[in-house]
Design a protein around this motif. Sequence first.
Motif, PDB file in Angstrom:
ATOM      1  N   ASN A  81       0.382  11.678  17.384  1.00 26.54           N
ATOM      2  CA  ASN A  81       1.503  10.758  17.566  1.00 26.54           C
ATOM      3  C   ASN A  81       2.158  10.342  16.253  1.00 26.54           C
ATOM      4  O   ASN A  81       3.243   9.769  16.260  1.00 26.54           O
ATOM      5  CB  ASN A  81       1.016   9.489  18.280  1.00 26.54           C
ATOM      6  CG  ASN A  81       0.583   9.763  19.712  1.00 26.54           C
ATOM      7  OD1 ASN A  81       1.105  10.666  20.344  1.00 26.54           O
ATOM      8  ND2 ASN A  81      -0.375   8.999  20.187  1.00 26.54           N
ATOM      9  N   LEU A  82       1.488  10.600  15.147  1.00 27.57           N
ATOM     10  CA  LEU A  82       1.983  10.123  13.851  1.00 27.57           C
ATOM     11  C   LEU A  82       2.967  11.108  13.240  1.00 27.57           C
ATOM     12  O   LEU A  82       2.815  12.321  13.368  1.00 27.57           O
ATOM     13  CB  LEU A  82       0.818   9.906  12.887  1.00 27.57           C
ATOM     14  CG  LEU A  82      -0.180   8.814  13.265  1.00 27.57           C
ATOM     15  CD1 LEU A  82      -1.340   8.806  12.275  1.00 27.57           C
ATOM     16  CD2 LEU A  82       0.498   7.461  13.296  1.00 27.57           C
ATOM     17  N   GLU A  83       3.946  10.555  12.547  1.00 21.19           N
ATOM     18  CA  GLU A  83       4.914  11.416  11.876  1.00 21.19           C
ATOM     19  C   GLU A  83       4.315  12.011  10.602  1.00 21.19           C
ATOM     20  O   GLU A  83       3.276  11.573  10.118  1.00 21.19           O
ATOM     21  CB  GLU A  83       6.170  10.599  11.528  1.00 21.19           C
ATOM     22  CG  GLU A  83       5.896   9.436  10.596  1.00 21.19           C
ATOM     23  CD  GLU A  83       7.085   8.496  10.502  1.00 21.19           C
ATOM     24  OE1 GLU A  83       7.904   8.724   9.620  1.00 21.19           O
ATOM     25  OE2 GLU A  83       7.166   7.559  11.302  1.00 21.19           O
ATOM     26  N   GLU A 121       3.813  -2.436  17.631  1.00 21.71           N
ATOM     27  CA  GLU A 121       4.347  -1.076  17.776  1.00 21.71           C
ATOM     28  C   GLU A 121       3.432  -0.061  17.100  1.00 21.71           C
ATOM     29  O   GLU A 121       3.223   1.040  17.614  1.00 21.71           O
ATOM     30  CB  GLU A 121       5.764  -0.999  17.177  1.00 21.71           C
ATOM     31  CG  GLU A 121       6.816  -1.725  17.986  1.00 21.71           C
ATOM     32  CD  GLU A 121       6.946  -1.198  19.404  1.00 21.71           C
ATOM     33  OE1 GLU A 121       7.080   0.043  19.557  1.00 21.71           O
ATOM     34  OE2 GLU A 121       6.891  -1.994  20.352  1.00 21.71           O
ATOM     35  N   ASP A 122       2.880  -0.433  15.940  1.00 22.25           N
ATOM     36  CA  ASP A 122       1.976   0.479  15.227  1.00 22.25           C
ATOM     37  C   ASP A 122       0.729   0.768  16.055  1.00 22.25           C
ATOM     38  O   ASP A 122       0.214   1.895  16.051  1.00 22.25           O
ATOM     39  CB  ASP A 122       1.573  -0.112  13.879  1.00 22.25           C
ATOM     40  CG  ASP A 122       2.734  -0.191  12.900  1.00 22.25           C
ATOM     41  OD1 ASP A 122       3.717   0.546  13.096  1.00 22.25           O
ATOM     42  OD2 ASP A 122       2.658  -0.995  11.957  1.00 22.25           O
ATOM     43  N   PHE A 123       0.220  -0.260  16.754  1.00 14.12           N
ATOM     44  CA  PHE A 123      -0.985  -0.081  17.563  1.00 14.12           C
ATOM     45  C   PHE A 123      -0.796   0.995  18.629  1.00 14.12           C
ATOM     46  O   PHE A 123      -1.745   1.670  19.026  1.00 14.12           O
ATOM     47  CB  PHE A 123      -1.386  -1.401  18.236  1.00 14.12           C
ATOM     48  CG  PHE A 123      -2.274  -2.265  17.383  1.00 14.12           C
ATOM     49  CD1 PHE A 123      -3.557  -1.849  17.041  1.00 14.12           C
ATOM     50  CD2 PHE A 123      -1.831  -3.495  16.925  1.00 14.12           C
ATOM     51  CE1 PHE A 123      -4.382  -2.641  16.260  1.00 14.12           C
ATOM     52  CE2 PHE A 123      -2.647  -4.299  16.135  1.00 14.12           C
ATOM     53  CZ  PHE A 123      -3.928  -3.873  15.801  1.00 14.12           C
ATOM     54  N   LYS A 124       0.442   1.155  19.088  1.00 17.01           N
ATOM     55  CA  LYS A 124       0.697   2.149  20.144  1.00 17.01           C
ATOM     56  C   LYS A 124       0.500   3.571  19.630  1.00 17.01           C
ATOM     57  O   LYS A 124       0.131   4.464  20.394  1.00 17.01           O
ATOM     58  CB  LYS A 124       2.119   1.974  20.682  1.00 17.01           C
ATOM     59  CG  LYS A 124       2.320   0.654  21.423  1.00 17.01           C
ATOM     60  CD  LYS A 124       3.772   0.498  21.845  1.00 17.01           C
ATOM     61  CE  LYS A 124       4.012  -0.859  22.508  1.00 17.01           C
ATOM     62  NZ  LYS A 124       5.438  -1.049  22.864  1.00 17.01           N
ATOM     63  N   SER A 129      -7.122  -1.781  13.469  1.00 14.99           N
ATOM     64  CA  SER A 129      -6.847  -3.000  12.706  1.00 14.99           C
ATOM     65  C   SER A 129      -7.205  -2.758  11.246  1.00 14.99           C
ATOM     66  O   SER A 129      -8.319  -2.296  10.943  1.00 14.99           O
ATOM     67  CB  SER A 129      -7.674  -4.169  13.252  1.00 14.99           C
ATOM     68  OG  SER A 129      -7.321  -4.459  14.589  1.00 14.99           O
ATOM     69  N   TYR A 130      -6.274  -3.066  10.367  1.00 15.01           N
ATOM     70  CA  TYR A 130      -6.514  -2.829   8.945  1.00 15.01           C
ATOM     71  C   TYR A 130      -5.684  -3.802   8.111  1.00 15.01           C
ATOM     72  O   TYR A 130      -4.718  -4.411   8.596  1.00 15.01           O
ATOM     73  CB  TYR A 130      -6.151  -1.392   8.561  1.00 15.01           C
ATOM     74  CG  TYR A 130      -4.668  -1.122   8.665  1.00 15.01           C
ATOM     75  CD1 TYR A 130      -3.818  -1.354   7.586  1.00 15.01           C
ATOM     76  CD2 TYR A 130      -4.096  -0.676   9.856  1.00 15.01           C
ATOM     77  CE1 TYR A 130      -2.446  -1.152   7.689  1.00 15.01           C
ATOM     78  CE2 TYR A 130      -2.738  -0.474   9.969  1.00 15.01           C
ATOM     79  CZ  TYR A 130      -1.917  -0.714   8.885  1.00 15.01           C
ATOM     80  OH  TYR A 130      -0.566  -0.520   9.001  1.00 15.01           O
ATOM     81  N   GLU A 131      -6.048  -3.919   6.864  1.00 10.64           N
ATOM     82  CA  GLU A 131      -5.214  -4.539   5.835  1.00 10.64           C
ATOM     83  C   GLU A 131      -5.096  -3.537   4.694  1.00 10.64           C
ATOM     84  O   GLU A 131      -6.112  -3.041   4.202  1.00 10.64           O
ATOM     85  CB  GLU A 131      -5.832  -5.840   5.320  1.00 10.64           C
ATOM     86  CG  GLU A 131      -5.775  -6.979   6.306  1.00 10.64           C
ATOM     87  CD  GLU A 131      -6.398  -8.260   5.772  1.00 10.64           C
ATOM     88  OE1 GLU A 131      -6.196  -9.308   6.415  1.00 10.64           O
ATOM     89  OE2 GLU A 131      -7.092  -8.210   4.730  1.00 10.64           O
TER      90      GLU A 131
END
Length: 313
Positions: A81-83, A121-124, A129-131
């Motif tokens: 799903n990632l670009e 939106e990023d979670f989709k 979970s990150y920093e």
Amino acid sequence: MTARSPSVELCKGNNGLGKIVLRETRGSSVEVYLYGAHVTSWKNDHGEELLFVSNKAIFKPPKAIRGGIPICFPQFAGTGNLEQHGFARNRLWSIDESPPHLAVNSSHRTFVDLILKPTEEDFKIWPHSYEFRLRVVLTIGGDLILISRIRNTSTDGKPFTFTFAYHTYFTVSDISEVRVEGLETQDYLDNLKERERFTEQGDALTFESEVDKIYLNAPPKIAIIDHEKKRTYVLWKEGLPDAVVWNPWDKKAKAIADFGDDEYKHMLCVEAAAIENPITLKPGEEWKGLQEISAVPSSYYSGPLDPHKVLHG
């Protein structure tokens, strides 16, 4: 002449995007956009630009900025799903008002701390979970240091895995007059040959056609020598075992919309990376990756790469 003080200034850049300008007393400077935590300028104390940014670069979200130092996270190559190159380079970062305590070297007095956290939106597309904390440092001597700290902040016990790169575009006078030293005899994956594995031959890398290689377990120090400018860039990396070397050459350059047809002649990407062996973080764990780049007269450089002499001579 009045001595200048080091400074950190928040101001507006292209298309009104927020950027931070770091300036050192001797005249060197760095610009970093909050959009992508993207370093777009690094100038020496003579005001000479050391990074390449395309004249066709689009400073408008959601398009990533072409040139400078895009950050590739949470992946380097496009899958799922990632670009391509992940999403960190086209997200709006924040100034980190309360970074964890980091020892500050006396030469690291001009810096800014930025932070990225996931949105709904990023979670989709990447449900973790990150920093991601980034420190951009301009040293007294004009070196540019990027320090990334990525922490798994999950409360559900799930680890996550990522690949990473500082996709650094160096400006060069003429790509055909450039050589890269420090990668000879290294194994690499050739992206132009479906990531087939080879061993680098010859004393140095020179360029006469498209190149797109991932060097595996590359040495911590690499030199990019620009004969015409009589300038050597020295890249030093920590926590990033691999190195990418890329130039699109003429045919591919013409196919890239935000890249000038002939601009390939004046740039070379050499980037610290972690690609072959992805990094896995369990909840609470943190990874650190550092890239330091300096630009020195090539007269400093002779014979086999002596990084200590180049960096500190």
